[in-house]
Design an enzyme around this catalytic site. Structure first.
Site, PDB file in Angstrom:
ATOM      1  CG  ASN A   1       1.665   2.889   1.051  1.00 28.63           C
ATOM      2  OD1 ASN A   1       2.758   3.673   1.550  1.00 28.63           O
ATOM      3  ND2 ASN A   1       0.223   3.249   0.784  1.00 28.63           N
TER       4      ASN A   1
ATOM      5  CD  GLU B   1       0.248   8.842   3.066  1.00 26.39           C
ATOM      6  OE1 GLU B   1       0.276   8.084   2.176  1.00 26.39           O
ATOM      7  OE2 GLU B   1      -0.576   9.886   2.775  1.00 26.39           O
TER       8      GLU B   1
ATOM      9  NE  ARG C   1      -0.066  16.238   3.318  1.00 26.10           N
ATOM     10  CZ  ARG C   1      -1.150  15.236   3.020  1.00 26.10           C
ATOM     11  NH1 ARG C   1      -2.381  15.306   3.768  1.00 26.10           N
ATOM     12  NH2 ARG C   1      -0.889  14.613   2.006  1.00 26.10           N
TER      13      ARG C   1
ATOM     14  CG  ASP D   1      -1.694  13.028  -1.878  1.00 31.92           C
ATOM     15  OD1 ASP D   1      -0.874  12.853  -2.735  1.00 31.92           O
ATOM     16  OD2 ASP D   1      -2.375  12.385  -1.273  1.00 31.92           O
TER      17      ASP D   1
ATOM     18  CD  GLU E   1       5.290  10.223  -6.595  1.00 36.54           C
ATOM     19  OE1 GLU E   1       6.300  10.427  -5.758  1.00 36.54           O
ATOM     20  OE2 GLU E   1       4.162   9.618  -6.205  1.00 36.54           O
TER      21      GLU E   1
ATOM     22  CD  GLU F   1      -5.227   9.242  -3.791  1.00 38.45           C
ATOM     23  OE1 GLU F   1      -3.915   9.405  -4.330  1.00 38.45           O
ATOM     24  OE2 GLU F   1      -5.327   9.381  -2.794  1.00 38.45           O
TER      25      GLU F   1
ATOM     26  CG  HIS G   1      -6.785  16.404   1.078  1.00 38.44           C
ATOM     27  ND1 HIS G   1      -7.560  15.857   1.563  1.00 38.44           N
ATOM     28  CD2 HIS G   1      -5.757  15.957   1.082  1.00 38.44           C
ATOM     29  CE1 HIS G   1      -7.028  14.525   1.544  1.00 38.44           C
ATOM     30  NE2 HIS G   1      -5.833  14.544   1.292  1.00 38.44           N
TER      31      HIS G   1
ATOM     32  CD1 TRP H   1      -4.091  12.200   5.841  1.00 35.65           C
ATOM     33  CD2 TRP H   1      -4.684  10.409   7.129  1.00 35.65           C
ATOM     34  NE1 TRP H   1      -3.073  11.412   5.804  1.00 35.65           N
ATOM     35  CE2 TRP H   1      -3.274  10.240   6.188  1.00 35.65           C
ATOM     36  CE3 TRP H   1      -5.125   9.370   7.646  1.00 35.65           C
ATOM     37  CZ2 TRP H   1      -2.540   9.016   6.613  1.00 35.65           C
ATOM     38  CZ3 TRP H   1      -4.488   8.104   7.766  1.00 35.65           C
ATOM     39  CH2 TRP H   1      -3.180   7.922   7.169  1.00 35.65           C
TER      40      TRP H   1
HETATM   41  C1  GCV Z   1       0.645   5.236  -2.106  1.00 35.80           C
HETATM   42  C2  GCV Z   1      -1.641   9.605  -0.941  1.00 35.80           C
HETATM   43  C3  GCV Z   1      -2.713   8.346  -1.413  1.00 35.80           C
HETATM   44  C4  GCV Z   1      -1.862   7.346  -0.808  1.00 35.80           C
HETATM   45  C5  GCV Z   1      -0.633   7.093  -1.304  1.00 35.80           C
HETATM   46  C6  GCV Z   1       0.399   8.353  -0.817  1.00 35.80           C
HETATM   47  C7  GCV Z   1       1.756   8.414  -1.399  1.00 35.80           C
HETATM   48  O1  GCV Z   1      -1.676   9.957   0.490  1.00 35.80           O
HETATM   49  O2  GCV Z   1      -3.704   8.555  -0.753  1.00 35.80           O
HETATM   50  O3  GCV Z   1      -2.754   6.157  -1.179  1.00 35.80           O
HETATM   51  O4  GCV Z   1       0.226   6.107  -0.910  1.00 35.80           O
HETATM   52  O5  GCV Z   1      -0.412   9.582  -1.307  1.00 35.80           O
HETATM   53  O6  GCV Z   1       1.701   8.954  -2.380  1.00 35.80           O
HETATM   54  O7  GCV Z   1       2.555   7.812  -1.009  1.00 35.80           O
END
Ligand code: GCV
Length: 712
Positions: free
Chosen positions: A221, A302, A347, A376, A398, A404, A533, A555
């Protein structure tokens, strides 16, 4: 007298494991206690011989000298001639000049460590095409000593399977870290470029020791400021520190940078001025960082800007950047983590839908970065259907090292089994034996560019990763990036015995078993049987299966578990969203058919009635509840294991992990009770006999509110 000496020995051994803050990671060079072994090491290593000097080889030899002194007590040094029992650092091209004939790896980063006889002298040869390979060889030989392994009759041939082995830092320019749970960013931007922290060097050492050769410094981001002159000077300072350790620097590129810092009216990738702007930017970057690795891009995901803002495709966007980097051998890692609430589609299917039609239209220095699973970084996901699906475009994986969705840096979860589950999964893209690992190491489709990324779990906490055991995930990622065929168990062995240097065999086995089970334990108390999730809103801390009515459906938790009075689970089969059909046959059928779908993915792919019968004979409801209870009980077992190894662990780490396990145990109960009560409100069924009732009612858990959760 005997008693006196016994007391002294106890005190000394206690002292030697008494204060460890974790900063030295797995690079601890404490005295080896086995006197016979130390004597053998001392006797058979006399000096170092370096044929051609370089900054990297200085680092390699210094590291070896420090390690040898620490581990054995013997001081050695480099010498100008080859002495008996020397360690030779010689590049492949120079071998002949010394009349040494041994084949060495062809790969630039590969190395050979071989016990040889030369002119009547026993020697240990480290050879490689490059200085970097020799540095890796030095770290390998050090590890051999740390693990108390033989240094005789060595014949070690190592080559990395993947070319770009990269950490992705989600670090912001204000030093906050997105999804970071180990303090602030280690990049002290404010003091850069004049002040380079010792930590940068230690970071580079640690990465080099496990073969990581690239780092993306900033968050996906992205903030376009990183591409301005002032910030590029700071980036250059870091690149200069990392270079001798064989580590390249990469940056995330914000797609709208030409507007934000270039003052152009558009960032349209087909606009010539925009293209020129990026070309100019690349030129500028390479002028000061000649080995700059390239860009990582999160676009149209996002809320991040991207080519679709201008009606262009991901390929249009990626290719524009790729062409700008091409003259300098840079690459573009374009993320496939895209999904849109506005798109009326599951999604889990959206990345595939978006990228599959673009296969073949990417420039040759573009690689598509795909998360291990389609949603995710959940505690468990089936592998992403894009692996194997792009036949003409290189694909990299990745993984997320930062936890997280796995309890942050407070929960102990050794993630090598998670990484391996994905890497070893058979995509069947070219028939049987088409594993994800073969897709990303380029062997399946003969790709030239190969890469792997791990979202870093590193911060400025003194022990780098927050939880002492979270260091194992950094370590395991590096080791698997180098060689995805290593087992989780072998990696855990290495990590444990280089990190906790006083471990007796029994403790090491106990801890290894605990580590190997730990990820499954987290799955059990968070998201058993394919649930996913259902974490707390936004911060993802703790359970939140009740999350609904947010601005984006995708979300919310209710979108993913779809629980109602009849049952639970997301129907992604051919009678539902048809996500199963994105996989190759027979994987598609395996997931689609209830009879063959592995139970760990059950509710990922199927919506089932509460009384559906599991393989164990339990109803789905009883099965879910039992998993939650099992997970919470398993954490209690982890606590017992930790208590059982106390005598082998330094005081500080022992206390830290003990306290963290207490939190984990409490939070596992929280997860268990909150989820069981919530799902019970749909199933209407009792908690199976013999299991204790939750402490509080559902409302209690739903009302819990958290302020200032880290990582957002
Ligand atoms: C960097 C998820 C995380 C976000 C992250 C995103 C991504 O949605 O919650 O914080 O953003 O993945 O991998 O881009």
């Amino acid at each position: 007298m005997k008693k006196f000496w016994a007391l002294i020995i106890i005190v000394i051994s206690h002292l030697s494991v008494s204060a460890e803050n974790g900063y030295n990671l797995w690079l601890k060079y404490e005295p080896i206690k086995d006197a016979k072994l130390v004597a053998a090491y001392q006797e058979n290593i006399s000096s170092l011989y370096v044929y051609q000097k370089s900054e990297t080889l200085d680092i390699a030899t210094k590291e070896f000298i420090t390690a040898f002194k620490g581990l054995t007590g013997k001081s050695i040094s480099t010498s100008v001639s080859i002495q008996k029992n020397a360690i030779l650092f010689i590049k492949t091209d120079d071998l002949q000049k010394l009349n040494i004939t041994h084949p060495s790896p062809e790969n630039d980063e590969g190395y050979l460590i071989k016990s040889i006889q030369h002119q009547g002298k026993p020697l240990t040869l480290i050879s490689s095409k490059t200085d970097k390979g020799l540095l890796y060889g030095a770290f390998h030989l050090i590890k051999q000593l740390q693990l108390k392994q033989s240094i005789f009759n060595l014949n070690i041939w190592e080559e990395p399977k993947i070319k770009h082995r990269i950490l992705n830092h989600w670090d912001n320019l204000d030093r906050s870290v997105e999804r970071g749970y180990a303090g602030f960013s280690i990049w002290d931007w404010h003091k850069l470029p004049q002040y380079t922290d010792q930590r940068y060097i230690d970071y580079a050492r640690a990465n080099a020791s496990i073969g990581i050769n690239g780092t993306v410094l900033n968050n996906v981001n992205a903030n376009s400021l990183i591409l301005t002159d002032d910030w590029l000077k700071k980036v250059k300072a870091l690149a200069d520190v990392f270079r001798p350790y064989g580590i390249k620097v990469y940056l995330t590129a914000r797609f709208s940078a030409p507007i934000e810092i270039g003052k152009l009216p558009t960032a349209d990738p087909l606009d010539e001025k925009v293209q020129l702007w990026w070309q100019q930017k690349a030129k500028e970057i390479y002028a000061s960082i000649p080995d700059f690795g390239g860009f990582l891009v999160k676009a149209n995901s996002e809320g991040q800007p991207g080519p679709q803002n201008y009606g262009r495709t991901h390929a249009d966007g990626a290719n524009m950047l790729a062409k700008a980097l091409e003259p300098y051998d840079g690459i573009v890692m374009w993320r496939a983590f895209v999904y849109d609430n506005e798109v009326p589609e599951d999604r889990a299917k959206q990345a595939f839908n978006e990228f599959k039609p673009l296969d073949g239209s990417f420039h040759k220095n573009v690689i598509i970065q795909v998360k291990n699973g389609a949603i995710d970084f959940q505690p468990r996901e089936p592998f992403h259907p894009l692996f194997g699906a792009l036949t003409k475009t290189p694909v990299m994986a990745e993984f997320q090292l930062t936890q997280e969705y796995l309890g942050f840096a407070t929960h102990l979860a050794y993630l090598a089994p998670l990484f391996k589950e994905c890497l070893d999964a058979d995509t069947y893209a070219k028939g049987e034996n088409s594993s994800v690992a073969k897709v990303i190491d380029g062997s399946l489709y003969k790709n030239q560019i190969t890469a792997i990324a791990g979202v870093a779990n590193i911060g400025n906490d003194v022990n780098w990763c927050g939880h002492p055991f979270a260091q194992a995930n950094w370590y395991a990622y590096g080791r698997l990036a180098w060689n995805h065929q290593l087992s989780s168990s072998a990696i855990a062995d290495e990590w444990l015995n280089t990190t906790f240097t006083g471990l007796q065999k029994t403790s090491s086995t106990l801890l290894k078993d605990m580590m190997l089970e730990s990820r499954e334990t987290v799955v059990n108390y968070m998201t058993p049987l394919g649930l996913h999730h259902i974490m707390g809103w936004d911060h993802h801390y703790g359970p939140g299966p009740w999350i609904k009515d947010k601005p984006r459906a995708d979300w919310t938790s209710v979108y993913y578990h779809q629980a109602d009075n009849n049952g639970i689970g997301f129907n992604r089969t051919s009678s539902g969203s048809k996500a199963t059909l994105q996989y190759f046959s027979p994987v598609a059928q395996k997931f689609d058919d209830l009879k063959s779908c592995p139970e760990e993915y059950l509710l990922w792919f199927h919506h089932l009635p509460w009384d559906y019968k599991l393989k164990s004979g339990d109803s789905l409801w009883d099965g879910i509840v039992k998993k939650y209870y099992k997970g919470a009980d398993e954490v209690k077992e982890m606590q017992k294991t930790w208590a059982a190894v106390e005598h082998d662990i330094d005081k500080q780490t022992y206390q830290q992990v003990k306290q963290l396990l207490t939190i984990q145990s409490e939070e596992a109960l929280w997860w268990r009770d909150a989820c069981v009560l919530y799902f019970q409100s749909f199933s209407g069924k009792p908690i199976p006999i013999g299991l204790p009732k939750p402490k509080h009612n559902l409302k209690y858990y739903q009302d819990l509110e958290f302020k200032f959760v880290p990582g957002i």
